[in-house]
Design an enzyme around this catalytic site. Structure first.
Site, short mmCIF file in Angstrom:
data_model
loop_
_atom_site.label_atom_id
_atom_site.label_comp_id
_atom_site.label_asym_id
_atom_site.label_seq_id
_atom_site.Cartn_x
_atom_site.Cartn_y
_atom_site.Cartn_z
N ALA A 1 0.87 -0.91 -0.20
CA ALA A 1 0.37 -0.10 -0.29
C ALA A 1 1.16 0.94 0.16
O ALA A 1 1.84 1.34 0.45
CB ALA A 1 -0.48 -0.02 0.76
N GLY B 1 0.80 -5.36 0.78
CA GLY B 1 -0.21 -5.54 -0.25
C GLY B 1 0.93 -6.32 -1.24
O GLY B 1 -0.42 -6.55 -2.24
N GLU C 1 0.43 -9.55 -1.15
CA GLU C 1 -1.02 -10.50 -0.55
C GLU C 1 -2.21 -10.56 -1.43
O GLU C 1 -2.86 -11.43 -2.09
CB GLU C 1 -1.55 -9.48 0.07
CG GLU C 1 -1.25 -9.55 1.58
CD GLU C 1 -1.57 -8.23 2.45
OE1 GLU C 1 -1.38 -7.45 2.39
OE2 GLU C 1 -1.94 -8.58 3.42
N GLU D 1 4.08 -4.59 7.21
CA GLU D 1 3.78 -3.92 8.05
C GLU D 1 4.42 -3.90 9.83
O GLU D 1 3.95 -2.99 10.06
CB GLU D 1 2.13 -4.39 8.47
CG GLU D 1 1.61 -4.42 6.59
CD GLU D 1 2.38 -5.44 6.00
OE1 GLU D 1 2.54 -6.91 5.82
OE2 GLU D 1 1.36 -5.80 4.78
#
Ligand code: COA
Length: 261
Positions: free
Chosen positions: A66, A111, A114, A134
């Site tokens: 992200a 992300g 992911e 993260e």
């Protein structure tokens, strides 16, 4: 002209979706997530598309997660919608009735890792690195990382990756089952992914879709429910033209030509 943050191309029944912010390691902002959603929808609707490839532009990153520049000052209420957008995208990719291959051409963090995990098959180049960093920002994965990673690599390994925030290289990702194959270069990766995509594009589309649904269902449900689901979709394949063609081709000792019906 404004920058096209995601590129889309269809050739020989294969749609290639490329995250295109190489200067920012293909970090996923709202525009990227929305464009990814739109292009996956376009690929899903287009009957000529049999296989979808997701990759990143440039030689450094698949996606570095992200976009952190949007994080300062963001509170729990405000982050919910963009996080949900990321989660929904991952669920949508998984639900598409066509094979989705992640061609991981570099960094796949947060992300990015992911999104790769939401794809059906992951091929990577030797320079690829995976991780859920993260924790180093004081947060946790939010696009399905705590859910899909343990299912792919086991709970203990997933906890180590999530708790430490450490990155792992392509060979280690292969060893623990996070990627299916590693290629020595990005060029070799794209060639290998192209060959896999071409092979899958020839396979009977209805059976591929039902197999994907059954495998995904088995990933989530109990053994008994999954077997019941598999029985239903297995039976459905016997009503397809492709099944008649596939069986006839075997008996006639020739190559099958599937119509995906
Ligand atoms: N969000 C926003 N920008 C990012 C980004 C992200 N997730 N990841 C990389 N970038 C940007 C950097 O800010 C930098 O931009 P700048 O040139 O304008 O300063 C550019 O991409 C290159 O990154 P840089 O850190 O200079 O390159 P590097 O080779 O030293 O390190 C990474 C590359 C990917 C290892 C490092 O950028 C990184 O750790 N990114 C964050 C990964 C992360 O925590 N993801 C989870 C987010 S929830």
């Amino acid at each position: 002209m404004s920058e096209q943050v995601v590129l889309y191309e269809v050739s020989n029944g294969i749609a290639t979706i490329t995250i295109n912010r190489p200067a920012k390691y293909n970090a996923l902002n709202t525009n990227v997530r929305a464009a990814l959603n739109d292009f996956f929808a376009q690929a899903e609707k287009d009957d000529s598309v049999r296989v979808i490839i997701l990759t990143g532009a440039g030689e450094k990153a698949f996606a570095a997660g992200a976009d952190i520049t949007g994080f300062p000052g963001l509170n729990s209420k405000e982050v919910r919608e963009p996080a949900k957008q990321g989660q929904d995208l991952s669920v949508y990719i998984e639900s598409i009735g066509k094979p989705v291959i992640a061609a991981v051409n570099g960094i796949a963090l947060g992300g990015g890792c992911e999104l790769a995990m939401a794809c059906d098959i992951r091929y990577a180049s030797a320079n690829a690195r995976f991780g859920q960093p993260e924790i180093l920002l004081g947060i946790i994965p939010g696009y399905g990382g705590t859910v899909r990673l343990p299912r792919l690599v086991g709970l203990g390994r997933a906890k180590e990756i999530v708790f430490t925030g450490d990155q792992i290289g392509a060979d280690e990702a292969f060893r623990i089952g996070l990627v299916n194959k590693v290629f020595e270069s990005i060029e070799a990766l794209h060639k290998g992914v192209g060959e896999l995509a071409a092979k899958l594009a020839e396979r009977p589309g209805v059976a591929i879709k039902l197999a994907k649904q059954s495998l995904n269902s088995a990933w989530q449900k109990s053994l008994r429910d999954s077997l019941a689901y598999e029985l239903d979709v297995f039976c459905q394949t016997f009503d397809t033209e492709d099944k008649e063609e596939g069986v006839a081709a075997f008996l006639e000792k020739r190559k099958a030509t599937f119509k995906h019906k």
